[in-house]
Motif scaffolding. Structure first.
Motif, PDB file in Angstrom:
ATOM      1  N   ASP A   1       0.991  -1.187  -0.153  1.00  0.00           N
ATOM      2  CA  ASP A   1      -0.102  -0.124  -0.043  1.00  0.00           C
ATOM      3  C   ASP A   1       0.988   1.260  -0.094  1.00  0.00           C
ATOM      4  O   ASP A   1       0.543   2.259  -0.817  1.00  0.00           O
ATOM      5  CB  ASP A   1      -1.069   0.072   1.345  1.00  0.00           C
ATOM      6  CG  ASP A   1      -2.126  -0.640   0.972  1.00  0.00           C
ATOM      7  OD1 ASP A   1      -2.392  -1.131  -0.095  1.00  0.00           O
ATOM      8  OD2 ASP A   1      -2.769  -1.103   1.932  1.00  0.00           O
ATOM      9  N   LEU A   2       1.838   1.270   0.925  1.00  0.00           N
ATOM     10  CA  LEU A   2       2.652   2.362   0.951  1.00  0.00           C
ATOM     11  C   LEU A   2       3.378   2.655  -0.429  1.00  0.00           C
ATOM     12  O   LEU A   2       3.601   3.682  -0.768  1.00  0.00           O
ATOM     13  CB  LEU A   2       3.646   2.204   2.060  1.00  0.00           C
ATOM     14  CG  LEU A   2       3.283   2.252   3.540  1.00  0.00           C
ATOM     15  CD1 LEU A   2       4.114   1.965   4.399  1.00  0.00           C
ATOM     16  CD2 LEU A   2       2.532   3.530   3.780  1.00  0.00           C
ATOM     17  N   LEU A   3       3.872   1.600  -0.912  1.00  0.00           N
ATOM     18  CA  LEU A   3       4.571   1.623  -2.330  1.00  0.00           C
ATOM     19  C   LEU A   3       3.691   2.429  -3.289  1.00  0.00           C
ATOM     20  O   LEU A   3       4.268   3.051  -4.373  1.00  0.00           O
ATOM     21  CB  LEU A   3       5.081   0.406  -2.675  1.00  0.00           C
ATOM     22  CG  LEU A   3       6.451   0.352  -3.448  1.00  0.00           C
ATOM     23  CD1 LEU A   3       7.663   1.132  -2.684  1.00  0.00           C
ATOM     24  CD2 LEU A   3       6.655  -1.066  -3.828  1.00  0.00           C
ATOM     25  N   LEU A   4       2.326   2.077  -2.929  1.00  0.00           N
ATOM     26  CA  LEU A   4       1.500   2.504  -4.104  1.00  0.00           C
ATOM     27  C   LEU A   4       1.075   3.900  -3.780  1.00  0.00           C
ATOM     28  O   LEU A   4       1.200   4.991  -4.529  1.00  0.00           O
ATOM     29  CB  LEU A   4       0.077   1.824  -3.914  1.00  0.00           C
ATOM     30  CG  LEU A   4      -0.777   1.950  -5.082  1.00  0.00           C
ATOM     31  CD1 LEU A   4      -0.383   1.458  -6.431  1.00  0.00           C
ATOM     32  CD2 LEU A   4      -2.095   1.372  -4.633  1.00  0.00           C
ATOM     33  N   TYR A   5       0.735   4.522  -2.418  1.00  0.00           N
ATOM     34  CA  TYR A   5       0.424   5.900  -2.127  1.00  0.00           C
ATOM     35  C   TYR A   5       1.446   6.675  -1.711  1.00  0.00           C
ATOM     36  O   TYR A   5       1.284   8.047  -2.198  1.00  0.00           O
ATOM     37  CB  TYR A   5      -0.457   5.643  -0.905  1.00  0.00           C
ATOM     38  CG  TYR A   5      -1.732   4.924  -1.204  1.00  0.00           C
ATOM     39  CD1 TYR A   5      -2.605   5.444  -2.049  1.00  0.00           C
ATOM     40  CD2 TYR A   5      -2.286   3.802  -0.392  1.00  0.00           C
ATOM     41  CE1 TYR A   5      -3.797   4.689  -2.343  1.00  0.00           C
ATOM     42  CE2 TYR A   5      -3.172   3.046  -0.625  1.00  0.00           C
ATOM     43  CZ  TYR A   5      -4.130   3.539  -1.651  1.00  0.00           C
ATOM     44  OH  TYR A   5      -5.212   3.021  -1.831  1.00  0.00           O
ATOM     45  N   PHE A   6       2.574   6.390  -1.391  1.00  0.00           N
ATOM     46  CA  PHE A   6       3.511   7.339  -1.105  1.00  0.00           C
ATOM     47  C   PHE A   6       4.115   8.237  -2.107  1.00  0.00           C
ATOM     48  O   PHE A   6       4.534   9.315  -1.810  1.00  0.00           O
ATOM     49  CB  PHE A   6       4.606   6.695  -0.237  1.00  0.00           C
ATOM     50  CG  PHE A   6       5.634   7.660   0.274  1.00  0.00           C
ATOM     51  CD1 PHE A   6       5.611   8.800   1.025  1.00  0.00           C
ATOM     52  CD2 PHE A   6       7.132   7.590  -0.220  1.00  0.00           C
ATOM     53  CE1 PHE A   6       6.398   9.381   1.358  1.00  0.00           C
ATOM     54  CE2 PHE A   6       8.090   8.576   0.072  1.00  0.00           C
ATOM     55  CZ  PHE A   6       7.787   9.707   0.797  1.00  0.00           C
ATOM     56  N   PRO A   7       4.390   7.392  -3.137  1.00  0.00           N
ATOM     57  CA  PRO A   7       5.119   8.146  -4.488  1.00  0.00           C
ATOM     58  C   PRO A   7       4.161   9.339  -4.781  1.00  0.00           C
ATOM     59  O   PRO A   7       4.755  10.164  -5.360  1.00  0.00           O
ATOM     60  CB  PRO A   7       5.388   7.143  -5.637  1.00  0.00           C
ATOM     61  CG  PRO A   7       5.460   5.781  -4.563  1.00  0.00           C
ATOM     62  CD  PRO A   7       4.573   5.940  -3.427  1.00  0.00           C
ATOM     63  N   ASN A   8       2.850   9.057  -4.812  1.00  0.00           N
ATOM     64  CA  ASN A   8       1.839   9.884  -5.108  1.00  0.00           C
ATOM     65  C   ASN A   8       2.088  11.419  -4.415  1.00  0.00           C
ATOM     66  O   ASN A   8       2.197  12.549  -4.658  1.00  0.00           O
ATOM     67  CB  ASN A   8       0.598   9.567  -5.108  1.00  0.00           C
ATOM     68  CG  ASN A   8       0.223   8.581  -6.046  1.00  0.00           C
ATOM     69  OD1 ASN A   8       0.881   8.638  -7.209  1.00  0.00           O
ATOM     70  ND2 ASN A   8      -0.682   7.820  -6.037  1.00  0.00           N
ATOM     71  N   THR A   9       2.133  11.267  -2.948  1.00  0.00           N
ATOM     72  CA  THR A   9       2.381  12.219  -2.004  1.00  0.00           C
ATOM     73  C   THR A   9       3.770  12.875  -2.243  1.00  0.00           C
ATOM     74  O   THR A   9       3.910  14.016  -2.280  1.00  0.00           O
ATOM     75  CB  THR A   9       2.178  11.845  -0.868  1.00  0.00           C
ATOM     76  OG1 THR A   9       0.939  11.259  -0.444  1.00  0.00           O
ATOM     77  CG2 THR A   9       2.599  12.707   0.281  1.00  0.00           C
ATOM     78  N   PHE A  10       4.701  11.888  -2.626  1.00  0.00           N
ATOM     79  CA  PHE A  10       5.992  12.683  -2.523  1.00  0.00           C
ATOM     80  C   PHE A  10       6.093  13.460  -3.792  1.00  0.00           C
ATOM     81  O   PHE A  10       6.580  14.545  -3.667  1.00  0.00           O
ATOM     82  CB  PHE A  10       6.997  11.588  -3.035  1.00  0.00           C
ATOM     83  CG  PHE A  10       8.373  11.621  -3.156  1.00  0.00           C
ATOM     84  CD1 PHE A  10       9.128  12.129  -2.184  1.00  0.00           C
ATOM     85  CD2 PHE A  10       9.074  11.739  -4.553  1.00  0.00           C
ATOM     86  CE1 PHE A  10      10.594  12.463  -2.272  1.00  0.00           C
ATOM     87  CE2 PHE A  10      10.250  12.268  -4.625  1.00  0.00           C
ATOM     88  CZ  PHE A  10      11.088  12.342  -3.654  1.00  0.00           C
ATOM     89  N   GLU A  11       5.369  13.058  -4.901  1.00  0.00           N
ATOM     90  CA  GLU A  11       5.489  14.044  -6.173  1.00  0.00           C
ATOM     91  C   GLU A  11       4.576  15.187  -5.913  1.00  0.00           C
ATOM     92  O   GLU A  11       5.505  16.340  -6.076  1.00  0.00           O
ATOM     93  CB  GLU A  11       4.576  13.267  -7.342  1.00  0.00           C
ATOM     94  CG  GLU A  11       5.638  12.361  -8.297  1.00  0.00           C
ATOM     95  CD  GLU A  11       5.033  11.838  -9.420  1.00  0.00           C
ATOM     96  OE1 GLU A  11       5.241  11.715 -10.442  1.00  0.00           O
ATOM     97  OE2 GLU A  11       3.544  11.234  -9.196  1.00  0.00           O
TER      98      GLU A  11
END
Lengths: 336, 331
Positions: free
Chosen positions: A90-100
């Motif tokens: 889940d984190l791998l899916l969601y965190f990059p979006n927030t990071f961007e």
């Protein structure tokens, strides 16, 4: 320098454990029954108790925390009750979006904030300064979610320049993941149509998110520039006939950047925390939204996972800010 | 005086427009500086020495500073009327300045070398030296300058940051910078005040040496009469924004004529009589928002009388000595 970085990384590990302990305790003293939630609404008492035993939820909190850490060390981040998937996935899916979103947003804040701060300082007490002041005061005062709604209303609904929300169109296939960052991946895969689409989606949330940071960067940079321009070495440079443009943009700005960097670091941290409001308004599939949904449903393991990622990222950012400090100021460089 | 003066102040007046009112910082000063001459300006803190120097360079921020009359002529040009681009080409190329506190006049985040090279390149862009140095040559020239001011190991110092240098070394760097445009006039605003005594002597020696080598005119601003005695040919004594005495070194120390000058000299300790109590000048500078009518020193002067309520003119009383006092002179 190398020793400094290693020391800081070492300290970061301890800070993370501390952060996890606090989060763990707070989430476990909340008056909910995770076993009941996990077992589902139809479970009877017996099933709940079995579940409780199976997951060690009957143990004291510190034992549970120890168990959790042990599992974490073995690379097991646990499972989300809500999404029924591994927290790590889940984190791998969601965190990059927030990071961007956050990087894009702080980028806007820095690229606009520093020139505007310098302008306001050089043209102090002129109409330009006053205009910028209006921008900064409103930037600090406006709630992010309200600004988000207003930009949606005007730029998405009325003018139709940008999409209303989301990460990309429903019908578009995301590029095969390399870094999990949509914009980066689509460029690497050569799918520039997707890049453009992702960029139009990121503009409005990034602008809404950047406003408080932009405002404080401008204010700090302006104040520091005013202070720096009064320094003796500026007078000395002037006395040697160095052009005013060079004095402002090189001689003064590098000195004024030190406190501005501190503000950028702080604001970056606040952005990570504040992103949930913007993610909610813009339906952005980010980690803030994920963490809040997990919190509402007492889904512990995602909460812990999000804490690790956000906390670690914040600490890492601070390390980078410190290194930028050292790069800017030779006096600090000498000390580390 | 065989030569035409290189710098002339003609009845120069400067005010600071402050919140409390108009502060008359400089009230009608006139003097000439001849080529190759070394002129000291002395006086206590707040009497207008630094303001005089900074107005030559056009370095006073306006507002609050406001020229209220007169002119500053340098090499046939009125500096107060020139465009800012002309002033920029004069700064550093024809008139250079070094300052009081070497600790704060170098930019802390750039290397010495970068700062010197920057100054050299800025000078050649604006000056007419007919040079066009590449930045590499400018670096070389920078090292030569550091060598000229006797800074040891110039190559290493070029790569150092200001905080790695001592005060005396930094003042040498600032002097090297000031010389980089081959100026005709060097203004030194209390260049030794922030340094300890042995370094003071070295810096003064350096200034004297460079003056001879490069045929510089020097204006030395200081409150230290010892400094004046070491490096100056002539001295202006300033009090409350006016010149009260203009004398050659010899006359000043042998025949100090203005009561204020005498007071200053009495306040210098005598190493032969260490236990002698120093005589100060009673009172403080008058408030220049509302200065006394007539002689500005009258409130602190022991020989003040009725006529001192009119302004005395700067009268010549001997060769090489002018004094503004009713009680002196016309003998």
């Amino acid at each position: 320098m190398g020793r400094f970085i290693i020391k800081r990384l070492f300290l970061m590990a301890f800070m993370l454990i501390g952060l996890l302990a606090i989060t763990f305790v707070i989430s476990h003293i909340a008056p909910t029954d995770p076993a009941a939630l996990a077992a589902g609404p139809d479970a009877d008492t017996e099933m709940i108790e079995r579940y409780r035993l199976e997951y060690g939820l009957d143990q004291p909190v510190y034992v549970q925390f120890g168990n959790y850490l042990t599992r974490l060390m073995n690379g097991n981040w646990g499972t989300s009750i809500l999404t029924t998937r591994a927290v790590a996935d889940d984190l791998l899916l969601y965190f990059p979006n927030t990071f961007e979103l956050v990087v894009f947003s702080i980028g806007i804040a820095i690229l606009l904030g520093i020139p505007l701060g310098v302008t306001a300082a050089v043209l102090q007490n002129t109409w330009a300064d006053h205009t910028i002041r209006i921008l900064t005061v409103s930037g600090v005062a406006m709630p992010m979610f309200w600004l988000g709604l207003m930009t949606q209303l005007y730029f998405a609904l009325y003018l139709g320049w940008f999409p209303l929300g989301g990460r990309m169109n429903m019908m578009t296939d995301p590029p095969d993941p390399i870094t999990n960052l949509l914009i980066v991946d689509s460029i690497l895969r050569g799918e520039f149509g997707t890049t453009a689409e992702a960029l139009t989606h990121i503009v409005l949330p990034a602008v809404a998110l950047c406003f408080p940071a932009l405002a404080s960067i401008i204010r700090v940079n302006r104040a520091e520039m005013l202070e720096t321009l009064k320094q003796d070495y500026i007078i000395n440079a002037m006395a040697h006939g160095i052009s005013m443009v060079r004095i402002v943009s090189v001689y003064a700005l590098k000195n004024a950047m030190l406190p501005t960097m501190a503000m950028i670091g702080l604001r970056f941290g606040w952005m990570l925390g504040g992103t949930v409001l913007v993610e909610t308004v813009f339906d952005w599939p980010g980690i803030g939204l994920y963490a809040v949904q997990a919190t509402i449903s007492s889904d512990f393991e995602p909460i812990m996972g999000a804490t690790i990622v956000l906390g670690g990222f914040f600490m890492f950012t601070n390390l980078i800010i410190d290194l930028v400090y050292a790069w800017l100021d030779p006096r600090i460089r000498g000390q580390i | 005086m065989p030569d035409k003066p290189i710098l002339s102040f003609i009845d120069f007046k400067l005010n600071f427009d402050t919140f409390d009112g108009v502060y008359q910082a400089i009230d009608g000063i006139s003097f000439d500086l001849n080529p190759g001459e070394s002129l000291g300006i002395v006086g206590e803190t707040g009497c207008g020495k630094s303001v005089t120097a900074k107005s030559i360079m056009g370095l006073l921020p306006s507002p609050p500073a406001e020229v209220a009359g007169g002119g500053i002529w340098f090499d046939g040009r009125n500096l107060l009327k020139e465009k800012s681009s002309t002033l920029k080409s004069i700064r550093g190329n024809e008139i250079s300045m070094i300052f009081q506190d070497p600790m704060t006049y170098l930019n802390p985040v750039f290397t010495i070398g970068k700062q010197i090279v920057d100054v050299i390149l800025a000078h050649q862009k604006r000056g007419n030296h007919g040079r066009s140095l590449t930045s590499k040559q400018a670096f070389q020239y920078g090292m030569e300058l550091l060598d000229k001011v006797h800074l040891p190991n110039p190559r290493r110092q070029m790569k150092s940051y200001p905080h790695e240098l001592s005060g005396g070394m930094r003042q040498r760097v600032l002097i090297a910078m000031a010389l980089s445009g081959q100026p005709k006039l060097l203004i030194a605003d209390e260049p030794t005040t922030a340094l300890d005594v042995t370094i003071q002597a070295q810096i003064l020696e350096l200034i004297s040496e460079l003056r001879e080598q490069l045929n510089l005119s020097v204006i030395m601003i200081t409150h230290d009469l010892g400094v004046v005695a070491t490096v100056c040919d002539r001295v202006l004594v300033m009090y409350a924004g006016q010149i009260v005495e203009d004398a050659s070194i010899k006359q000043l120390f042998n025949n100090p004529s203005h009561p204020y000058t005498r007071g200053l000299l009495q306040a210098v300790p005598d190493p032969a009589k260490p236990n002698k109590k120093l005589k100060g000048i009673p009172g403080a500078l008058p408030n220049l928002l509302n200065p006394p009518i007539g002689c500005r020193f009258q409130t602190r002067c022991s020989s003040a009388s009725e006529k001192c309520t009119r302004m005395p003119a700067l009268n010549k009383i001997r060769t090489n000595q002018k004094v503004a006092c009713w009680n002196v002179g016309t003998t």
